[in-house]
Scaffold this motif. Structure first.
Motif, PDB file in Angstrom:
ATOM      1  N   ARG A  25      47.933  48.380  28.067  1.00  0.00           N
ATOM      2  CA  ARG A  25      47.614  47.809  26.751  1.00  0.00           C
ATOM      3  C   ARG A  25      47.756  46.292  26.765  1.00  0.00           C
ATOM      4  N   ALA A  26      48.851  45.805  27.354  1.00  0.00           N
ATOM      5  CA  ALA A  26      49.112  44.365  27.360  1.00  0.00           C
ATOM      6  C   ALA A  26      48.026  43.607  28.111  1.00  0.00           C
ATOM      7  N   LEU A  27      47.621  44.123  29.247  1.00  0.00           N
ATOM      8  CA  LEU A  27      46.620  43.435  30.057  1.00  0.00           C
ATOM      9  C   LEU A  27      45.211  43.634  29.513  1.00  0.00           C
ATOM     10  N   ASP A  28      44.948  44.806  28.963  1.00  0.00           N
ATOM     11  CA  ASP A  28      43.630  45.086  28.417  1.00  0.00           C
ATOM     12  C   ASP A  28      43.368  44.242  27.167  1.00  0.00           C
ATOM     13  N   GLY A  29      44.424  43.968  26.400  1.00  0.00           N
ATOM     14  CA  GLY A  29      44.260  43.224  25.162  1.00  0.00           C
ATOM     15  C   GLY A  29      44.340  41.715  25.310  1.00  0.00           C
ATOM     16  N   TRP A  30      44.675  41.242  26.513  1.00  0.00           N
ATOM     17  CA  TRP A  30      44.817  39.796  26.748  1.00  0.00           C
ATOM     18  C   TRP A  30      43.525  39.249  27.319  1.00  0.00           C
ATOM     19  N   ARG A  31      43.053  38.140  26.761  1.00  0.00           N
ATOM     20  CA  ARG A  31      41.803  37.540  27.215  1.00  0.00           C
ATOM     21  C   ARG A  31      42.025  36.082  27.595  1.00  0.00           C
ATOM     22  N   PRO A  32      42.356  35.807  28.861  1.00  0.00           N
ATOM     23  CA  PRO A  32      42.557  34.428  29.284  1.00  0.00           C
ATOM     24  C   PRO A  32      41.253  33.648  29.293  1.00  0.00           C
ATOM     25  N   ALA A  33      41.349  32.345  29.054  1.00  0.00           N
ATOM     26  CA  ALA A  33      40.157  31.501  29.028  1.00  0.00           C
ATOM     27  C   ALA A  33      39.645  31.215  30.438  1.00  0.00           C
ATOM     28  N   GLU A  34      40.538  31.150  31.412  1.00  0.00           N
ATOM     29  CA  GLU A  34      40.147  30.802  32.779  1.00  0.00           C
ATOM     30  C   GLU A  34      39.538  32.009  33.495  1.00  0.00           C
ATOM     31  N   ALA A  35      38.416  31.757  34.172  1.00  0.00           N
ATOM     32  CA  ALA A  35      37.733  32.839  34.878  1.00  0.00           C
ATOM     33  C   ALA A  35      38.613  33.444  35.970  1.00  0.00           C
ATOM     34  N   GLY A  36      39.362  32.598  36.689  1.00  0.00           N
ATOM     35  CA  GLY A  36      40.231  33.102  37.743  1.00  0.00           C
ATOM     36  C   GLY A  36      41.333  33.993  37.211  1.00  0.00           C
ATOM     37  N   GLN A  37      41.876  33.632  36.059  1.00  0.00           N
ATOM     38  CA  GLN A  37      42.914  34.451  35.438  1.00  0.00           C
ATOM     39  C   GLN A  37      42.338  35.790  34.960  1.00  0.00           C
ATOM     40  N   ASP A  38      41.117  35.764  34.442  1.00  0.00           N
ATOM     41  CA  ASP A  38      40.517  37.017  33.992  1.00  0.00           C
ATOM     42  C   ASP A  38      40.193  37.927  35.167  1.00  0.00           C
ATOM     43  N   GLU A  39      39.809  37.335  36.290  1.00  0.00           N
ATOM     44  CA  GLU A  39      39.578  38.138  37.496  1.00  0.00           C
ATOM     45  C   GLU A  39      40.869  38.809  37.956  1.00  0.00           C
ATOM     46  N   LEU A  40      41.990  38.049  37.908  1.00  0.00           N
ATOM     47  CA  LEU A  40      43.283  38.641  38.243  1.00  0.00           C
ATOM     48  C   LEU A  40      43.632  39.766  37.278  1.00  0.00           C
ATOM     49  N   ARG A  41      43.407  39.532  35.984  1.00  0.00           N
ATOM     50  CA  ARG A  41      43.705  40.554  34.970  1.00  0.00           C
ATOM     51  C   ARG A  41      42.970  41.855  35.282  1.00  0.00           C
ATOM     52  N   ARG A  42      41.715  41.733  35.643  1.00  0.00           N
ATOM     53  CA  ARG A  42      40.919  42.925  35.953  1.00  0.00           C
ATOM     54  C   ARG A  42      41.431  43.626  37.217  1.00  0.00           C
ATOM     55  N   SER A  43      41.864  42.838  38.185  1.00  0.00           N
ATOM     56  CA  SER A  43      42.393  43.440  39.416  1.00  0.00           C
ATOM     57  C   SER A  43      43.719  44.149  39.142  1.00  0.00           C
ATOM     58  N   TYR A  44      44.531  43.596  38.243  1.00  0.00           N
ATOM     59  CA  TYR A  44      45.784  44.263  37.862  1.00  0.00           C
ATOM     60  C   TYR A  44      45.480  45.605  37.194  1.00  0.00           C
ATOM     61  N   LEU A  45      44.482  45.610  36.319  1.00  0.00           N
ATOM     62  CA  LEU A  45      44.117  46.854  35.632  1.00  0.00           C
ATOM     63  C   LEU A  45      43.584  47.892  36.617  1.00  0.00           C
ATOM     64  N   ARG A  46      42.839  47.446  37.625  1.00  0.00           N
ATOM     65  CA  ARG A  46      42.374  48.385  38.653  1.00  0.00           C
ATOM     66  C   ARG A  46      43.555  48.967  39.417  1.00  0.00           C
ATOM     67  N   HIS A  47      44.533  48.109  39.722  1.00  0.00           N
ATOM     68  CA  HIS A  47      45.743  48.575  40.405  1.00  0.00           C
ATOM     69  C   HIS A  47      46.438  49.654  39.575  1.00  0.00           C
ATOM     70  N   LEU A  48      46.588  49.418  38.283  1.00  0.00           N
ATOM     71  CA  LEU A  48      47.265  50.388  37.424  1.00  0.00           C
ATOM     72  C   LEU A  48      46.461  51.681  37.295  1.00  0.00           C
ATOM     73  N   ALA A  49      45.137  51.572  37.287  1.00  0.00           N
ATOM     74  CA  ALA A  49      44.294  52.774  37.206  1.00  0.00           C
ATOM     75  C   ALA A  49      44.437  53.639  38.450  1.00  0.00           C
ATOM     76  N   GLU A  50      44.688  52.990  39.582  1.00  0.00           N
ATOM     77  CA  GLU A  50      44.801  53.709  40.854  1.00  0.00           C
ATOM     78  C   GLU A  50      46.216  54.155  41.175  1.00  0.00           C
ATOM     79  N   GLN A  51      47.214  53.521  40.543  1.00  0.00           N
ATOM     80  CA  GLN A  51      48.614  53.764  40.898  1.00  0.00           C
ATOM     81  C   GLN A  51      49.443  54.126  39.664  1.00  0.00           C
ATOM     82  N   PRO A  52      49.717  55.395  39.408  1.00  0.00           N
ATOM     83  CA  PRO A  52      50.529  55.787  38.254  1.00  0.00           C
ATOM     84  C   PRO A  52      51.929  55.159  38.260  1.00  0.00           C
ATOM     85  N   GLU A  53      52.469  54.849  39.459  1.00  0.00           N
ATOM     86  CA  GLU A  53      53.785  54.220  39.551  1.00  0.00           C
ATOM     87  C   GLU A  53      53.654  52.773  40.041  1.00  0.00           C
TER      88      GLU A  53
END
Length: 203
Positions: A25-53
């Motif tokens: 929820r925290a990462l999905d609802g956060w929208r950074p202005a910097e493209a690099g930060q948003d790319e990291l945000r998306r990669s974090y969400l992919r990590h969480l989708a693949e890893q329950p722990e």
């Protein structure tokens, strides 16, 4: 992994669900202005989708961590800790624990424990604590003889109450306040970027 290698024990059954959902929820609802930060945000969400722990130290080779930079806006200063393993001045932070109700709570717990300051308040957006930056870095957190892990750090800003007095913990070699424009030499780009963002957000 060979038969003689072991990973650190994972969290107990049922400890991950609420924290995992909160991190998404925290990462999905956060929208950074910097493209690099948003790319990291998306990669974090992919990590969480693949890893329950995926928020715990036992999740290798990467896991989510939480940190907070402690600032005193009225005095124009930031509190940094000299990390014994890294040998650099860093913000407060570390691994999530099974008892943490959420990602922001983990960051606040770490900031309070390492600064010794009660009453810290995380910066909020729409009434809820929100991340301000992300940083991905390599570190040996499972032992000096083990391969490096990747920390997917979610960074917050913690505002100290007026007259706050720090108290060094066993996790620090040193603990000091620095002026925003007088950061120590042994800080990296990530810390400087986080302090700059905290300064911008707190005025």
């Amino acid at each position: 992994m060979t038969a003689t290698e072991t990973h650190p024990a994972g969290p107990p059954d049922g400890a991950t669900e609420g924290l995992h959902a909160d991190a998404v929820r925290a990462l999905d609802g956060w929208r950074p202005a910097e493209a690099g930060q948003d790319e990291l945000r998306r990669s974090y969400l992919r990590h969480l989708a693949e890893q329950p722990e995926g928020l715990f130290r036992s999740c290798l080779p990467a896991h989510i961590t939480a940190s907070a930079v402690v600032v005193d806006p009225a005095a124009g200063r930031v509190l940094l800790t000299l990390h014994p393993k890294v040998g650099r001045w860093l913000q407060m932070g570390g691994h999530c624990e099974p008892g943490d109700p959420g990602l922001a709570a983990a960051a606040l717990r770490e900031a309070t424990e390492e600064s010794g300051i009660p009453g810290l308040a995380l910066l909020a957006t729409d009434g809820a604590p929100a991340p301000v930056r992300l940083d991905r870095h390599q570190v040996r957190c499972t032992g000096k003889d083990r391969p490096e892990s990747t920390h997917l750090d979610v960074q917050y800003v913690a505002v100290a109450p007026p007259g706050a007095r720090e108290l060094i913990s066993e996790e620090s070699l040193d603990l000091r306040w620095f002026g925003y424009d007088r950061l120590p030499e042994l800080t990296d780009h990530s810390v400087r970027a986080l302090v700059a963002r905290a300064r911008e957000l707190t005025g």
